[in-house]
Design a protein around this motif. Structure first.
Motif, PDB file in Angstrom:
ATOM      1  N   ASP A   1      -0.804  -4.387   3.508  1.00 38.54           N
ATOM      2  CA  ASP A   1      -0.551  -3.132   4.210  1.00 38.54           C
ATOM      3  C   ASP A   1       0.953  -2.928   4.352  1.00 38.54           C
ATOM      4  OD1 ASP A   1      -0.345  -1.001   5.955  1.00 38.54           O
ATOM      5  OD2 ASP A   1      -1.995  -1.648   7.234  1.00 38.54           O
TER       6      ASP A   1
ATOM      7  N   SER B   1       0.820  -1.216   0.000  1.00 41.24           N
ATOM      8  CA  SER B   1       0.000   0.000   0.000  1.00 41.24           C
ATOM      9  C   SER B   1       0.850   1.260   0.000  1.00 41.24           C
ATOM     10  CB  SER B   1      -0.896   0.012   1.245  1.00 41.24           C
ATOM     11  OG  SER B   1      -0.103   0.019   2.435  1.00 41.24           O
TER      12      SER B   1
ATOM     13  N   SER C   1      -6.396  -2.510   9.861  1.00 40.14           N
ATOM     14  CA  SER C   1      -5.328  -3.014   9.002  1.00 40.14           C
ATOM     15  C   SER C   1      -5.864  -3.967   7.941  1.00 40.14           C
ATOM     16  CB  SER C   1      -4.275  -3.748   9.844  1.00 40.14           C
ATOM     17  OG  SER C   1      -3.356  -4.415   9.013  1.00 40.14           O
ATOM     18  N   LYS C   2      -5.400  -3.796   6.710  1.00 36.07           N
ATOM     19  CA  LYS C   2      -5.782  -4.698   5.626  1.00 36.07           C
ATOM     20  C   LYS C   2      -5.207  -6.094   5.845  1.00 36.07           C
ATOM     21  CE  LYS C   2      -5.732  -0.825   2.361  1.00 36.07           C
ATOM     22  NZ  LYS C   2      -5.017  -0.235   1.210  1.00 36.07           N
TER      23      LYS C   2
END
Length: 346
Positions: A239, A213, A258-259
């Protein structure tokens, strides 16, 4: 009081101790300073310093990591500047060194990350808090490695950080080290951050392509673009903060948004999670961070969770000891009961 410290470039740095006006030139280290309990002492941050949101919003922005504004820094009259060898530009750092105390980190693996946390803790008069963060990191990574071994996680991957041209995290990087620790083999053998072609990556036949990201904001549209060239490779958005921010939380304790939470959940060790949860809930309940002289340790034994806590005075005298024992499912409630007990005491 004047004190001398050594940074990770083996430079001697003399400061007025403890520092009262600190500028952080790296997002991960900014978050670390707040994790250690600092706030008023932090007077300047970069435009990329976004965590924790509430605290950084009120700080003066001194530019980006690669193009810091020297005049703004001078106007803040810092008594300590904390930077990083890889993130900041050498010529700008050298100019700052002529005018201010500048402490530099140099992180490329987990050990040097923990060393940076320890040294920064000593630098800003937060050594116990830094030791506790490193304790959490050690516990978390021990669990992750155990689980990776238990589940026989052994996958090959490419970690892309940029597009136009594509660039990957290669050997000798912090990202490469974290991947290796958790059973992921980086197929990019070139050091540092080489440019790569998708056709060349296809020839390496990785199991995974990880799209960070940051610094490039990869999105869903890029997955399709890459899978046209690598149709049999799994492509995932990840992330970047969790892979490359060497701060207190590192890649073990994820933020709620958080991804990577869903991905890491597959490796979650239930007992260890409940232990750490009960410890952290104590601080959450009383509304403070790691700067308070509070110790807590939780252990699961015979399917029971035992949580012990101690409140100390500033000179180390034991003021209050607390203990809870019960079902693992009650970890949060146990932490909150001890938190309330401490609140009532103070």
């Amino acid at each position: 009081m004047r004190r001398t410290f050594w940074d990770q470039l083996q430079r001697e740095v003399m400061i007025e101790y403890p520092a009262k006006r600190i500028i952080s030139l790296v997002p991960s280290q900014t978050e670390l300073l707040f994790d250690l309990g600092l706030n008023q002492e932090i007077v300047g941050v970069t435009k990329f310093c976004i965590h924790p949101v509430a605290q950084v919003n009120g700080k003066t922005t001194i530019g980006g990591t690669k193009n810091i504004n020297l005049d703004t820094i001078r106007s803040l009259k810092p008594d300590l500047i904390i930077g990083n060898k890889e993130e900041n530009q050498k010529h700008q750092i050298e100019e700052l060194m002529q005018e201010f105390p500048v402490w530099m980190s140099d992180v490329n693996d987990l050990d040097s990350a923990k060393q940076a946390i320890e040294q920064i803790g000593e630098l800003v008069d937060r050594a116990p808090e830094a030791a506790y963060l490193n304790h959490l990191i050690n516990a978390g990574f021990n669990d992750l490695q155990t689980l990776a071994l238990r589940h026989q996680i052994k996958r090959s991957a490419v970690y892309l950080i940029w597009r136009g041209p594509y660039m990957a995290a290669g050997k000798g990087t912090f990202i490469d080290h974290l991947m290796a620790l958790n059973g992921i083999h980086n197929v990019v053998d070139t050091p540092r951050y080489p440019e790569v072609e998708l056709a060349d990556l296809a020839a390496l036949r990785p199991d995974l392509i990880l799209l960070s990201s940051e610094p490039y904001p990869f999105g869903q549209k890029h997955i399709q673009e890459i899978q046209e060239v690598l149709p049999y490779t799994e492509v995932r958005l990840v992330d970047g903060e969790m892979f490359s921010w060497y701060q207190g939380a590192l890649a073990v304790i994820t933020r709620k948004d958080s991804k990577e939470k869903e991905t890491l959940q597959k490796l979650n060790h239930y007992f260890s999670f409940q232990e750490v949860l009960s410890e952290k809930i104590i601080l959450e309940e009383i509304g403070v961070g790691c700067q308070w002289p509070i110790g807590a340790i939780a252990r699961v034994k015979d399917n029971q969770l035992e949580l012990n806590s101690v409140l100390l005075s500033k000179d180390g005298e034991i003021l209050l000891q607390s203990k809870e024992k019960g079902s693992i499912r009650d970890a949060e409630a146990m932490g909150r009961r001890i938190g309330k007990e401490i609140i009532n005491y103070i």
